[in-house]
Design a protein around this motif. Structure first.
Motif, PDB file in Angstrom:
ATOM      1  N   ALA A  59       0.896  -0.996  -0.581  1.00 12.35           N
ATOM      2  CA  ALA A  59       0.122  -0.106   0.078  1.00 12.35           C
ATOM      3  C   ALA A  59       1.005   1.375   0.274  1.00 12.35           C
ATOM      4  O   ALA A  59       0.510   2.013  -0.502  1.00 12.35           O
ATOM      5  N   CYS A  60       2.056   1.235   0.571  1.00 11.12           N
ATOM      6  CA  CYS A  60       2.677   2.085   0.704  1.00 11.12           C
ATOM      7  C   CYS A  60       3.996   2.196  -0.492  1.00 11.12           C
ATOM      8  O   CYS A  60       5.289   2.635  -0.198  1.00 11.12           O
ATOM      9  N   GLY A  61       3.808   1.481  -1.171  1.00 13.26           N
ATOM     10  CA  GLY A  61       4.759   1.407  -2.852  1.00 13.26           C
ATOM     11  C   GLY A  61       5.783   0.364  -2.415  1.00 13.26           C
ATOM     12  O   GLY A  61       6.612   1.136  -4.077  1.00 13.26           O
ATOM     13  N   CYS A  62       5.893   0.261  -2.222  1.00 14.77           N
ATOM     14  CA  CYS A  62       6.751  -0.854  -1.894  1.00 14.77           C
ATOM     15  C   CYS A  62       6.577  -2.694  -2.440  1.00 14.77           C
ATOM     16  O   CYS A  62       5.300  -3.006  -2.578  1.00 14.77           O
ATOM     17  N   VAL A  63       7.116  -2.849  -3.491  1.00 16.95           N
ATOM     18  CA  VAL A  63       7.217  -4.312  -4.086  1.00 16.95           C
ATOM     19  C   VAL A  63       7.545  -5.804  -2.374  1.00 16.95           C
ATOM     20  O   VAL A  63       8.910  -5.123  -1.412  1.00 16.95           O
ATOM     21  N   ALA A  64       7.082  -6.639  -2.456  1.00 19.24           N
ATOM     22  CA  ALA A  64       6.927  -7.437  -1.214  1.00 19.24           C
ATOM     23  C   ALA A  64       7.348  -8.747  -1.429  1.00 19.24           C
ATOM     24  O   ALA A  64       6.863  -9.875  -2.459  1.00 19.24           O
ATOM     25  N   VAL A  65       8.729  -9.198  -0.999  1.00 19.86           N
ATOM     26  CA  VAL A  65       9.353 -10.214  -0.974  1.00 19.86           C
ATOM     27  C   VAL A  65       9.255 -11.264   0.303  1.00 19.86           C
ATOM     28  O   VAL A  65       9.505 -10.979   1.290  1.00 19.86           O
ATOM     29  N   GLY A  66       8.511 -12.446  -0.068  1.00 19.19           N
ATOM     30  CA  GLY A  66       8.334 -13.451   1.351  1.00 19.19           C
ATOM     31  C   GLY A  66       8.830 -14.598   1.095  1.00 19.19           C
ATOM     32  O   GLY A  66       8.718 -15.551  -0.155  1.00 19.19           O
ATOM     33  N   THR A  67       8.812 -15.391   2.018  1.00 17.51           N
ATOM     34  CA  THR A  67       8.755 -16.695   2.354  1.00 17.51           C
ATOM     35  C   THR A  67       7.977 -17.177   1.198  1.00 17.51           C
ATOM     36  O   THR A  67       6.620 -17.879   1.974  1.00 17.51           O
ATOM     37  N   ASP A  68       7.880 -18.449   0.611  1.00 13.11           N
ATOM     38  CA  ASP A  68       7.190 -19.263   0.053  1.00 13.11           C
ATOM     39  C   ASP A  68       6.294 -20.301   0.777  1.00 13.11           C
ATOM     40  O   ASP A  68       7.216 -20.613   1.890  1.00 13.11           O
ATOM     41  N   GLY A  69       5.160 -21.219   0.703  1.00 11.21           N
ATOM     42  CA  GLY A  69       4.585 -22.158   1.474  1.00 11.21           C
ATOM     43  C   GLY A  69       4.494 -21.468   3.042  1.00 11.21           C
ATOM     44  O   GLY A  69       4.370 -22.189   4.052  1.00 11.21           O
ATOM     45  N   SER A  70       3.991 -20.271   3.076  1.00  7.39           N
ATOM     46  CA  SER A  70       3.302 -19.682   3.910  1.00  7.39           C
ATOM     47  C   SER A  70       1.943 -18.878   3.263  1.00  7.39           C
ATOM     48  O   SER A  70       1.871 -18.374   2.820  1.00  7.39           O
ATOM     49  N   GLY A  71       0.748 -17.876   4.192  1.00  8.55           N
ATOM     50  CA  GLY A  71       0.274 -17.431   3.450  1.00  8.55           C
ATOM     51  C   GLY A  71       0.748 -16.218   3.213  1.00  8.55           C
ATOM     52  O   GLY A  71       0.090 -15.654   2.635  1.00  8.55           O
ATOM     53  N   LEU A  72       2.283 -15.558   3.052  1.00  9.63           N
ATOM     54  CA  LEU A  72       2.604 -14.714   2.678  1.00  9.63           C
ATOM     55  C   LEU A  72       2.232 -14.337   1.294  1.00  9.63           C
ATOM     56  O   LEU A  72       2.396 -13.336   0.752  1.00  9.63           O
ATOM     57  N   LYS A  73       2.358 -15.644   0.722  1.00  4.72           N
ATOM     58  CA  LYS A  73       1.738 -16.148  -0.337  1.00  4.72           C
ATOM     59  C   LYS A  73       0.678 -15.557  -1.408  1.00  4.72           C
ATOM     60  O   LYS A  73       0.287 -14.328  -2.058  1.00  4.72           O
ATOM     61  N   GLU A  74      -0.025 -15.382  -0.348  1.00  3.42           N
ATOM     62  CA  GLU A  74      -2.203 -14.711  -0.350  1.00  3.42           C
ATOM     63  C   GLU A  74      -2.114 -13.121  -0.066  1.00  3.42           C
ATOM     64  O   GLU A  74      -1.655 -12.150  -0.815  1.00  3.42           O
ATOM     65  N   ALA A  75      -0.693 -12.844   0.956  1.00  3.31           N
ATOM     66  CA  ALA A  75      -0.648 -11.569   1.107  1.00  3.31           C
ATOM     67  C   ALA A  75       0.055 -10.570   0.132  1.00  3.31           C
ATOM     68  O   ALA A  75      -0.456  -9.317  -0.200  1.00  3.31           O
TER      69      ALA A  75
END
Length: 372
Positions: A273-289
């Motif tokens: 929402a603040c204009g950042c590209v998000a990089v996160g761990t796979d295999g968790s709810g992060l993929k949906e976020a």
């Protein structure tokens, strides 16, 4: 509607669950409902200034009084780690006595420990079948050994947004508790690896935690004291403005079933929402976020993370492409949309009225087989 909320974690304690509980209670009040919240978290001299009543106590009698008062009892971030003394806790006997609908939202993966169900864990599962369970992502719903429905977390639209006047001239941001399972050490080591390859990127680290001294020592070992900046605790508008300065927000949380898994990752949504590209761990709810607004990588894979960060920071057009659909992606996490889903559950609970209550008309999360 009279809604009684219990939350173990609450302000002044720091964390996503605490922030969500306060924002959720305030949103319910804004929708015209009466809310009272109990927490065992001490105020530590801070005064409560909310639109709902906050009661800081562990008294079972106060708990019973609010159960008698309410139409719906809602537990925030409940799980087996809070429920091991369940049968010995006189507070919960009130649910049987007053027969109030019992609804639990699982922000944490506390039920991961039941991959192999012993008889005591089976007993707890049986007890928890008397509640309606809400999970914040499909990933966390799959890990829960109980029927559940998915309602995503919401973010505060009025706080986390793009400020065009703020230049995005900083590289990588981490926001969260400074504990081992948040993967801060992996991020620091990855930036150290990139430095050896000739890329000098700066990291802003927002948060505090038990492992902060270890992460500071690691920063020195990697020769990154000029590149890694520990910014301490930042909240609300101040945090949003910091997010606006960075190009990438990284959520490198450890994803190990039965040990730790990120059930959703609200900070990823706030960063987007603040204009950042998000990089996160796979295999968790992060993929949906994260959705289409970023990239995921295998848990603990430093080489994969280093390649992703290098590509995104050297090719701004890649970041622009990933954020093309940010507005559409963020709509599903708007406060009113999420709160209306919760109110549907609460209203159904009020109609059915008696404990135990469980939603029948909403499709549950399809489960994987439980490993015996």
């Amino acid at each position: 509607m009279k809604i009684f909320i219990w939350t173990g974690n609450f302000y002044p304690s720091i964390g996503g669950v605490q922030v969500w509980a306060a924002a959720f209670a305030a949103a319910l009040v804004a929708h015209g409902h009466e809310v009272r919240l109990i927490t065992t978290q001490r105020a530590d001299g801070c005064e409560d200034d909310y639109t709902f009543q906050v009661i800081r106590t562990s008294s079972p009698w106060e708990f019973w009084r609010l159960l008698y008062w309410c139409d719906v009892y809602f537990q925030n971030a409940e799980g087996f780690e809070h429920g091991k003394r369940f049968l010995l806790n006189i507070k919960y006997a009130g649910l049987l006595l007053f027969r109030r609908p019992w609804i639990i939202t699982h922000h944490l993966n506390a039920f991961d420990e039941v991959r192999k169900l012993t008889w005591t864990k089976r007993l707890r599962v049986m007890i928890y079948r008397m509640a309606t369970h809400i999970c914040v992502s499909k990933a966390s719903g799959l890990a829960l050994p109980l029927p559940s429905i998915v309602i995503e977390n919401f973010y505060r639209v009025e706080t986390f947004k793009r400020f065009p006047e703020i230049k995005k001239d900083k590289d990588i941001l981490f926001v969260g508790r400074l504990t081992w399972y948040k993967g801060v050490d992996l991020l620091i080591q990855t930036v150290g690896l990139l430095k050896k390859k000739g890329h000098n990127y700066e990291i802003g680290i927002v948060g505090v935690g038990n492992d902060e001294s270890y992460f500071r020592d690691l920063t020195e070992e990697e020769g990154l004291t000029d590149q890694v900046h520990f910014l301490g605790v930042k909240r609300d508008a101040e945090l949003a403005r910091i997010m606006n300065e960075y190009k990438i927000i990284v959520i490198p949380s450890v994803a190990i079933p039965a040990v730790s898994i990120e059930t959703f990752g609200l900070v990823a949504v706030e960063g987007i929402a603040c204009g950042c590209v998000a990089v996160g761990t796979d295999g968790s709810g992060l993929k949906e976020a994260i959705g289409p607004c970023g990239v995921t990588f295998p848990s603990g894979d430093m080489l994969a993370l280093s390649c992703i960060l290098s590509n995104l920071l050297t090719q701004p057009e890649l970041r622009d492409d990933l954020l093309l659909h940010a507005d559409v992606h963020l709509q599903q996490f708007e406060t009113n949309r999420v709160v209306e889903k919760y109110l549907e559950v609460f209203e159904q609970a009020q109609i059915h009225g008696k404990f135990p209550f469980a939603l029948k008309h909403l499709a549950p999360v399809e489960k994987r087989a439980v490993v015996e």
